[in-house]
Design a protein around this motif. Structure first.
Motif, PDB file in Angstrom:
ATOM      1  N   TYR A  92       2.240  -7.075  -3.375  1.00  0.00           N
ATOM      2  CA  TYR A  92       2.023  -6.728  -4.471  1.00  0.00           C
ATOM      3  C   TYR A  92       2.792  -7.175  -5.819  1.00  0.00           C
ATOM      4  N   ARG A  96      -0.166  -3.122  -8.303  1.00  0.00           N
ATOM      5  CA  ARG A  96      -0.821  -3.025  -6.631  1.00  0.00           C
ATOM      6  C   ARG A  96      -0.717  -3.560  -6.038  1.00  0.00           C
ATOM      7  N   LEU A  97      -1.048  -3.102  -4.903  1.00  0.00           N
ATOM      8  CA  LEU A  97      -0.401  -3.024  -3.474  1.00  0.00           C
ATOM      9  C   LEU A  97      -1.562  -3.312  -2.403  1.00  0.00           C
ATOM     10  N   THR A  98      -1.945  -4.850  -1.752  1.00  0.00           N
ATOM     11  CA  THR A  98      -3.170  -4.730  -1.261  1.00  0.00           C
ATOM     12  C   THR A  98      -2.641  -5.449   0.041  1.00  0.00           C
ATOM     13  N   LEU A 132      -3.550   4.588   0.910  1.00  0.00           N
ATOM     14  CA  LEU A 132      -4.570   3.451   0.737  1.00  0.00           C
ATOM     15  C   LEU A 132      -5.861   3.566   0.602  1.00  0.00           C
ATOM     16  N   VAL A 139      -9.440  -4.613   4.172  1.00  0.00           N
ATOM     17  CA  VAL A 139      -8.348  -5.029   3.182  1.00  0.00           C
ATOM     18  C   VAL A 139      -8.603  -3.626   2.375  1.00  0.00           C
ATOM     19  N   TYR A 140      -6.945  -3.062   1.796  1.00  0.00           N
ATOM     20  CA  TYR A 140      -7.010  -2.010   2.005  1.00  0.00           C
ATOM     21  C   TYR A 140      -5.798  -1.866   0.453  1.00  0.00           C
ATOM     22  N   SER A 141      -6.543  -1.221  -0.437  1.00  0.00           N
ATOM     23  CA  SER A 141      -4.902  -1.403  -1.610  1.00  0.00           C
ATOM     24  C   SER A 141      -5.189  -0.167  -2.251  1.00  0.00           C
ATOM     25  N   GLN A 143      -3.103   1.658  -6.543  1.00  0.00           N
ATOM     26  CA  GLN A 143      -2.070   0.975  -7.876  1.00  0.00           C
ATOM     27  C   GLN A 143      -0.473   2.114  -7.714  1.00  0.00           C
TER      28      GLN A 143
END
Length: 174
Positions: A92, A96-98, A132, A139-141, A143
């Motif tokens: 994070y 933004r969270l990844t 996500l 990869v998942y993301s 805001q």
């Protein structure tokens, strides 16, 4: 004979009378001291009982008792996740969270449904969740702007074809 025995009896002196009077006065306070001792404890006890009833404990986990009873289910799910062999990386930064997810062989897990929960330890009203979206290659993301600074606990879950995975991480928001 009675004259002799009466003369042998010792008559208290003035000094002995004064000492006896002092002892009697001193002993008069003993029951009051004992009562005051117990009264002080009872006052504190009544105060603590009042505080306990006036401020009931706050439950920050909804249905905590039921969740405690289901602990064996949690252990079984943790074992199933361990057997699955998936690993993840949670990051994070700048709102933004990844979340990157790989299988036992190190290949990206694609097509999973992923969700994240931000939990604030001091204020449950600030907790929030985000869905996500897959950004490609496992990869998942999303805001996620958090309302306050501090250390947050982050729970991420992913589900693909009935196989569930969960990760927990902490992040500091400045």
């Amino acid at each position: 004979m009675s004259a002799i025995s009466s003369s042998l009896k010792k008559t208290p002196s003035h000094e002995e009378d004064a000492e006896a009077e002092r002892n009697r006065r001193r002993g008069r306070w003993v029951p009051w001291i004992i009562a005051l001792f117990y009264l002080s404890f009872m006052t504190a006890l009544v105060g603590f009982v009042f505080i306990a009833y006036a401020h009931p404990p706050a439950e920050s986990t909804a249905e905590a008792y039921e969740k405690g009873l289901a602990y064996n289910d949690i252990l079984a799910k943790a074992e199933a996740q361990r057997q699955l062999g998936w690993t993840s990386r949670v990051d994070y930064k700048s709102g933004r969270l990844t979340f990157a997810l790989t299988d036992r062989g190190g290949h990206p897990v694609q097509g999973a449904v992923a969700k994240a929960w931000f939990v604030h330890p001091g204020n449950p009203a600030d907790d929030q969740s985000v869905e996500l979206r897959e950004a490609g290659a496992g990869v998942y993301s999303a805001q996620a702007t958090l309302p306050s600074k501090g250390v947050w606990t982050l729970h991420v879950s992913a589900d693909k074809d009935g196989q569930a995975y969960q990760a927990v991480a902490t992040t500091e928001v400045e």
